[in-house]
Design an enzyme around this catalytic site. Structure first.
Site, PDB file in Angstrom:
ATOM      1  N   ASN A 205       0.843  -1.212   0.000  1.00  0.00           N
ATOM      2  CA  ASN A 205       0.000   0.000   0.000  1.00  0.00           C
ATOM      3  C   ASN A 205       0.873   1.255   0.000  1.00  0.00           C
ATOM      4  OD1 ASN A 205      -3.041  -0.461   0.141  1.00  0.00           O
ATOM      5  ND2 ASN A 205      -2.254  -2.008   1.563  1.00  0.00           N
TER       6      ASN A 205
ATOM      7  N   MET B 195       0.746  -3.161  12.116  1.00  0.00           N
ATOM      8  CA  MET B 195       0.066  -4.265  12.793  1.00  0.00           C
ATOM      9  C   MET B 195      -0.095  -4.042  14.304  1.00  0.00           C
ATOM     10  SD  MET B 195      -0.758  -5.940  10.248  1.00  0.00           S
ATOM     11  CE  MET B 195      -1.472  -7.414  10.966  1.00  0.00           C
TER      12      MET B 195
ATOM     13  N   ASN C 196      -6.781   4.433   8.270  1.00  0.00           N
ATOM     14  CA  ASN C 196      -6.291   3.052   8.195  1.00  0.00           C
ATOM     15  C   ASN C 196      -6.944   2.372   7.007  1.00  0.00           C
ATOM     16  OD1 ASN C 196      -5.071   0.562   9.149  1.00  0.00           O
ATOM     17  ND2 ASN C 196      -7.092  -0.042   9.892  1.00  0.00           N
TER      18      ASN C 196
ATOM     19  N   HIS D 110      -8.244  -1.307   5.827  1.00  0.00           N
ATOM     20  CA  HIS D 110      -8.586  -2.615   6.392  1.00  0.00           C
ATOM     21  C   HIS D 110      -9.195  -3.499   5.299  1.00  0.00           C
ATOM     22  CE1 HIS D 110      -9.730  -5.543   9.419  1.00  0.00           C
ATOM     23  NE2 HIS D 110     -10.871  -5.661   8.790  1.00  0.00           N
TER      24      HIS D 110
HETATM   25  C1  GRF Z   1      -3.254  -4.943   3.845  1.00  0.00           C
HETATM   26  O1  GRF Z   1      -4.069  -6.024   3.493  1.00  0.00           O
HETATM   27  C2  GRF Z   1      -4.041  -3.965   4.693  1.00  0.00           C
HETATM   28  O2  GRF Z   1      -5.382  -3.914   4.379  1.00  0.00           O
HETATM   29  C3  GRF Z   1      -3.860  -4.527   6.072  1.00  0.00           C
HETATM   30  O3  GRF Z   1      -2.539  -5.018   6.098  1.00  0.00           O
HETATM   31  C4  GRF Z   1      -2.131  -5.347   4.778  1.00  0.00           C
HETATM   32  C5  GRF Z   1      -0.880  -4.589   4.501  1.00  0.00           C
HETATM   33  O4  GRF Z   1      -0.297  -4.898   3.281  1.00  0.00           O
HETATM   34  N1  GRF Z   1      -4.138  -3.531   7.065  1.00  0.00           N
HETATM   35  P1  GRF Z   1       0.930  -4.064   2.735  1.00  0.00           P
HETATM   36  O5  GRF Z   1       1.994  -4.042   3.820  1.00  0.00           O
HETATM   37  O6  GRF Z   1       0.437  -2.683   2.415  1.00  0.00           O
HETATM   38  O7  GRF Z   1       1.391  -4.799   1.512  1.00  0.00           O
END
Ligand code: GRF
Length: 215
Positions: A21, A100, A117, A119
């Site tokens: 992300n 996390m 955030n 999710h």
């Molecule tokens: C994603 O699925 C997000 O929705 C969740 O944690 C994951 C993070 O993925 N909160 P990344 O580190 O952005 O690849």
């Protein structure tokens, strides 16, 4: 507040792992799709996070900061250090992108209504962990992702934008996660753009989220 080329919205991104992300945000900025936004700092609670390598490749300021003895929350001295760093960097919007840990009241109140955030479920359904497994077990026909404001309730803040995907018969948590992740990479930069455009104000934002149009 509306931002422009000379006064960009400064965001701070908190990560723990893969960083896809974060990468989507960086690419949107680099390609000019996401305008008037600057990543002031990326903070990881994990020194091994791939997200930190992504930052280095793209010359984005980043730091690993020890987040304290509790694995699932940001509290105490570490919380203070995170707040100090974000403030020093002039962060106006905090983006939790795969961070996390649960952030607690001091952090939330410091950046009141300026923390978002992403999710991987259609909140209010399936807050918390293992969403895809639970969605499949419940035989849901659709799932998706949500960008929401962060408050004291885990995954419970006002929702800003969602995108839906179908749940297919043979889906595993991995295949469903991958389908949803593609949508996450669309809606997170979109919401950040709306903040930079001055289009999102917590108090006046409706209770129903914006739904990404299906293509
Ligand atoms: C994603 O699925 C997000 O929705 C969740 O944690 C994951 C993070 O993925 N909160 P990344 O580190 O952005 O690849």
């Amino acid at each position: 507040m509306k931002y422009n080329e000379t006064n960009k919205l400064k965001i701070g991104v908190l990560v723990s792992g893969r960083g896809s992300n974060l990468e989507a945000i960086i690419k949107a900025i680099e390609s000019g799709k996401l305008k008037n936004v600057e990543i002031a700092i990326v903070i990881s609670d994990n020194p091994e996070a791939r997200a930190l390598n992504i930052c280095k490749e793209h010359n984005i300021p980043c730091e690993y900061i020890f987040a304290g003895p509790y694995k699932t929350k940001l509290e105490g001295e570490a919380e203070d250090i995170y707040i100090k760093k974000l403030k020093e960097c002039g962060v106006e919007l905090v983006v939790l992108a795969g961070f996390m840990r649960v952030v607690k009241s001091k952090f939330i109140n410091t950046f009141k209504n300026r923390i978002i955030n992403i999710h991987p479920s259609l909140l209010p359904k399936y807050p918390g962990l293992n969403t895809h497994q639970r969605v499949i077990e419940a035989k849901e026909k659709e799932s998706g992702c949500t960008v929401h404001f962060v408050n004291e309730v885990v995954d419970g803040g006002k929702r800003i934008m969602q995108a839906k995907v179908p749940v297919l018969e043979n889906d595993t948590p991995e295949t469903l996660a991958a389908r949803i992740l593609e949508k996450e990479h669309i809606i997170l930069p979109k919401v950040i753009q709306m903040f930079a455009n001055g289009e999102i104000d917590y108090d006046t934002f409706p209770n129903e989220p914006i739904m990404l149009e299906e293509k």
